[in-house]
Design a protein around this motif. Structure first.
Motif, PDB file in Angstrom:
ATOM      1  N   ILE A  26       0.835  -1.207   0.000  1.00  0.00           N
ATOM      2  CA  ILE A  26       0.000   0.000   0.000  1.00  0.00           C
ATOM      3  C   ILE A  26       0.869   1.256   0.000  1.00  0.00           C
ATOM      4  CG2 ILE A  26      -1.637   1.349   1.363  1.00  0.00           C
ATOM      5  CD1 ILE A  26      -2.858  -1.301   2.286  1.00  0.00           C
ATOM      6  N   ILE A  27       1.885   1.261   0.839  1.00  0.00           N
ATOM      7  CA  ILE A  27       2.750   2.454   0.943  1.00  0.00           C
ATOM      8  C   ILE A  27       3.549   2.672  -0.329  1.00  0.00           C
ATOM      9  CG2 ILE A  27       4.745   3.420   2.137  1.00  0.00           C
ATOM     10  CD1 ILE A  27       3.635   2.236   4.714  1.00  0.00           C
ATOM     11  N   VAL A  28       4.212   1.626  -0.831  1.00  0.00           N
ATOM     12  CA  VAL A  28       5.034   1.816  -2.031  1.00  0.00           C
ATOM     13  C   VAL A  28       4.166   2.086  -3.256  1.00  0.00           C
ATOM     14  CG1 VAL A  28       6.892   0.391  -1.094  1.00  0.00           C
ATOM     15  CG2 VAL A  28       5.199  -0.642  -2.632  1.00  0.00           C
ATOM     16  N   GLY A  29       2.936   1.511  -3.271  1.00  0.00           N
ATOM     17  CA  GLY A  29       2.047   1.779  -4.395  1.00  0.00           C
ATOM     18  C   GLY A  29       1.656   3.234  -4.477  1.00  0.00           C
ATOM     19  N   ASN A  30       1.471   3.866  -3.319  1.00  0.00           N
ATOM     20  CA  ASN A  30       1.069   5.273  -3.285  1.00  0.00           C
ATOM     21  C   ASN A  30       2.257   6.229  -3.297  1.00  0.00           C
ATOM     22  OD1 ASN A  30      -2.078   5.583  -2.749  1.00  0.00           O
ATOM     23  ND2 ASN A  30      -1.400   3.763  -1.650  1.00  0.00           N
ATOM     24  N   LEU A  31       3.397   5.810  -2.740  1.00  0.00           N
ATOM     25  CA  LEU A  31       4.551   6.709  -2.649  1.00  0.00           C
ATOM     26  C   LEU A  31       5.579   6.472  -3.748  1.00  0.00           C
ATOM     27  CD1 LEU A  31       5.193   6.830   1.220  1.00  0.00           C
ATOM     28  CD2 LEU A  31       3.803   8.355  -0.201  1.00  0.00           C
ATOM     29  N   ILE A  32       5.559   5.290  -4.375  1.00  0.00           N
ATOM     30  CA  ILE A  32       6.506   5.014  -5.470  1.00  0.00           C
ATOM     31  C   ILE A  32       5.698   4.823  -6.763  1.00  0.00           C
ATOM     32  CG2 ILE A  32       8.409   3.559  -6.275  1.00  0.00           C
ATOM     33  CD1 ILE A  32       9.060   2.893  -3.384  1.00  0.00           C
ATOM     34  N   ILE A  55       5.560   2.981  10.749  1.00  0.00           N
ATOM     35  CA  ILE A  55       6.147   4.315  10.951  1.00  0.00           C
ATOM     36  C   ILE A  55       7.453   4.466  10.172  1.00  0.00           C
ATOM     37  CG2 ILE A  55       7.175   5.851  12.661  1.00  0.00           C
ATOM     38  CD1 ILE A  55       5.117   4.672  14.673  1.00  0.00           C
ATOM     39  N   LEU A  56       8.307   3.433  10.266  1.00  0.00           N
ATOM     40  CA  LEU A  56       9.591   3.495   9.564  1.00  0.00           C
ATOM     41  C   LEU A  56       9.410   3.467   8.055  1.00  0.00           C
ATOM     42  CD1 LEU A  56      11.896   1.207  11.754  1.00  0.00           C
ATOM     43  CD2 LEU A  56      11.766   3.704  11.695  1.00  0.00           C
ATOM     44  N   ASP A  57       8.412   2.702   7.587  1.00  0.00           N
ATOM     45  CA  ASP A  57       8.104   2.679   6.155  1.00  0.00           C
ATOM     46  C   ASP A  57       7.888   4.094   5.629  1.00  0.00           C
ATOM     47  OD1 ASP A  57       8.212   0.443   4.614  1.00  0.00           O
ATOM     48  OD2 ASP A  57       6.183  -0.241   5.012  1.00  0.00           O
ATOM     49  N   ILE A  58       7.041   4.827   6.303  1.00  0.00           N
ATOM     50  CA  ILE A  58       6.695   6.183   5.863  1.00  0.00           C
ATOM     51  C   ILE A  58       7.907   7.118   5.961  1.00  0.00           C
ATOM     52  CG2 ILE A  58       5.247   8.193   6.342  1.00  0.00           C
ATOM     53  CD1 ILE A  58       3.094   6.199   7.332  1.00  0.00           C
ATOM     54  N   ILE A  59       8.636   7.019   7.086  1.00  0.00           N
ATOM     55  CA  ILE A  59       9.811   7.877   7.282  1.00  0.00           C
ATOM     56  C   ILE A  59      10.872   7.605   6.214  1.00  0.00           C
ATOM     57  CG2 ILE A  59      11.759   8.381   8.799  1.00  0.00           C
ATOM     58  CD1 ILE A  59       9.877   7.901  11.174  1.00  0.00           C
ATOM     59  N   PHE A  60      11.176   6.311   6.014  1.00  0.00           N
ATOM     60  CA  PHE A  60      12.244   5.947   5.075  1.00  0.00           C
ATOM     61  C   PHE A  60      11.917   6.348   3.631  1.00  0.00           C
ATOM     62  CE2 PHE A  60      13.826   2.159   7.867  1.00  0.00           C
ATOM     63  CZ  PHE A  60      14.413   3.066   8.734  1.00  0.00           C
ATOM     64  N   ILE A  61      10.665   6.114   3.210  1.00  0.00           N
ATOM     65  CA  ILE A  61      10.308   6.344   1.801  1.00  0.00           C
ATOM     66  C   ILE A  61       9.910   7.798   1.547  1.00  0.00           C
ATOM     67  CG2 ILE A  61       8.726   5.717  -0.056  1.00  0.00           C
ATOM     68  CD1 ILE A  61       8.531   2.932   1.149  1.00  0.00           C
ATOM     69  N   LYS A  62       8.978   8.309   2.355  1.00  0.00           N
ATOM     70  CA  LYS A  62       8.426   9.642   2.077  1.00  0.00           C
ATOM     71  C   LYS A  62       9.379  10.763   2.469  1.00  0.00           C
ATOM     72  CE  LYS A  62       4.317  12.510   2.769  1.00  0.00           C
ATOM     73  NZ  LYS A  62       2.951  12.578   3.342  1.00  0.00           N
TER      74      LYS A  62
END
Length: 443
Positions: A36-42, A176-183
């Motif tokens: 979900i995170i990488v689909g929206n942020l990458i 939390i780390l997912d969002i911090i690391f990618i975004k």
């Protein structure tokens, strides 16, 4: 069983079940969050890369079933018999085996990252993101296996609430780390895999407190009972976990073959749709994994006690729960398929259309899969090992030839392959049930 005993039993069952569902989060929710995170942020290709990498997750989960889940069933039986020395030695052998297996996988990720990626990915467009995500995952293999193994052992040893809390914190750290690391740091898809590993490290640290508490029945014991060797114990726990592990091996092979067939038949839109379907399977696995782990731990304790009435109640409650969970999940997918697809960052009309169609078929196809997997555990605990072993092989191997034939003969109906295969398998199980004159009674 009187009213007071039944009330206590019901309370224990629900504690085991809900903690087991949260334990299943450790094995599957991490990938869903990543997607979900990488689909929206990458981008959408990153979602497909994570799904391709899931073959390795499934392989590691297979090792967990072979080395830890089977051991958890044996530990539960020994605790039911009050044989703490034997239970502790099985626990020790299991944890050592998980660590060794994890180190071997990590070495492959360190020294052979390109070869490992080529084995799973046959798309040049997806090769680099898959390699970046997969390599970090493989380097963290010891953490994955120790975390899942500790989940099982701490739960069967009477602290399922601690396991639930540790998994909640594990996934919170991961998110939390997912969002911090990618975004915010812009570290890309590899950092998402690293966030999962760090979350599991935190989970292991929390569960370590159980082994320091007075409630702990398990401890590290490197000297076995007289006449029992480590290799003998390792053989016993592998034998106990073999049907589940074989089923997982077959699922690994199925995921590997399905990715390749879908890419070749339906292209980029097809593999994205298939990835969404596999993440839907993760939602089912939250409930299926919880039910199966409850049967393997709480159910195994009843088997160890020889309490047929209690074990029958465990089965009935498990099947009732999984039925309700599957119906609710299907309704959600059928009513809001587009919402499910867009959650993973899809905005191209072709991807959305293919994803919605695939989800509507898969949501129904996974219902027989869940029933088949659960009944396999029941057959195993009743010592109908031949039927359990057949289900282990057939659960996924039935799908592969059907999927291949559909891709050649009726590619427009490719998404129905799973449903057709599971119907064939249910008929085969029924015939075996009749052939062996199965009676569900503890022996």
């Amino acid at each position: 069983m009187n009213q007071a005993e039944r009330k206590t039993f019901n309370k224990e069952f629900w504690v085991f079940l809900w903690s087991s569902i949260l334990i299943a989060l450790s094995a599957c929710l991490g990938n869903v969050i990543d997607a979900i995170i990488v689909g929206n942020l990458i981008n959408e290709d990153a979602v497909s890369a994570i799904n391709i990498s899931r073959t390795m997750i499934q392989f590691m989960f297979t090792l967990n079933m072979l080395l830890a889940t089977g051991a958890g069933m044996l530990v539960g039986m020994q605790l039911g018999k009050k044989n703490l020395q034997r239970a502790s030695y099985i626990f020790t052998v299991s944890m050592i085996a998980c660590l060794v297996a994890g180190v071997i996988i990590a070495a492959c990720g360190l020294f052979f990252p390109d070869a490992s990626t080529r084995l799973l990915c046959n798309s040049e467009q997806l090769f680099e993101p898959t390699k970046a995500y997969l390599r970090v995952m493989m380097l963290g293999a010891p953490v994955y296996l120790l975390c899942w193994g500790a989940d099982t052992m701490v739960s069967v040893d009477g602290s399922p609430k601690l396991v639930s809390l540790s998994i909640f914190v594990d996934n919170a750290v991961h998110l939390i780390l997912d969002i911090i690391f990618i975004k915010y740091l812009g570290w890309g898809i590899a950092s998402s895999s690293a966030a999962t590993v760090i979350g599991h490290v935190v989970g292991i640290a929390m569960m370590a407190f159980h082994f320091l508490s007075a409630k702990n029945n398990l401890r590290l014991v490197f000297k076995s009972e007289k006449g029992v060797r480590m290799l003998t114990t390792l053989k016993d726990l592998i034998s106990q976990g073999a049907p589940l592990a074989i089923a997982s091996v077959c699922l690994t092979l199925l995921l590997f073959c399905s990715n390749r067939i879908v890419v070749s038949t339906l292209g980029r839109a097809g593999i994205f749709a298939f990835s969404i379907c596999m993440y839907l399977l993760q939602i089912y696995n939250l409930f299926l994994g919880g039910v199966c782990r409850t049967l393997q731990t709480f159910g195994a304790i009843q088997v160890g006690k020889g309490d047929n009435e209690a074990f029958t109640l465990v089965q009935r409650k498990s099947f009732n729960f999984i039925t309700v969970a599957m119906v609710l999940t299907c309704l959600f997918v059928w009513i809001w398929p587009e919402l499910a697809v867009k959650t993973f960052g899809a905005d191209e009309p072709d991807l959305i259309k293919e994803g919605c169609y695939a989800l509507s078929v898969f949501a129904f196809s996974l219902i027989p899969f869940c029933y088949i997997y659960t009944i396999m555990i029941v057959y195993k605990l009743y010592n109908y090992n031949q039927i359990a072993l057949f289900i282990s092989f057939a659960l996924s191997l039935t799908v592969i030839p059907v999927l291949w034939l559909m891709s050649i003969l009726l590619p427009q109906y490719l998404w129905f392959s799973y449903l057709i295969a599971y119907i064939i398998e249910m008929i085969a199980i029924y015939l075996l049930h009749r052939k062996y004159n199965v009676k569900f009674e503890l022996k």
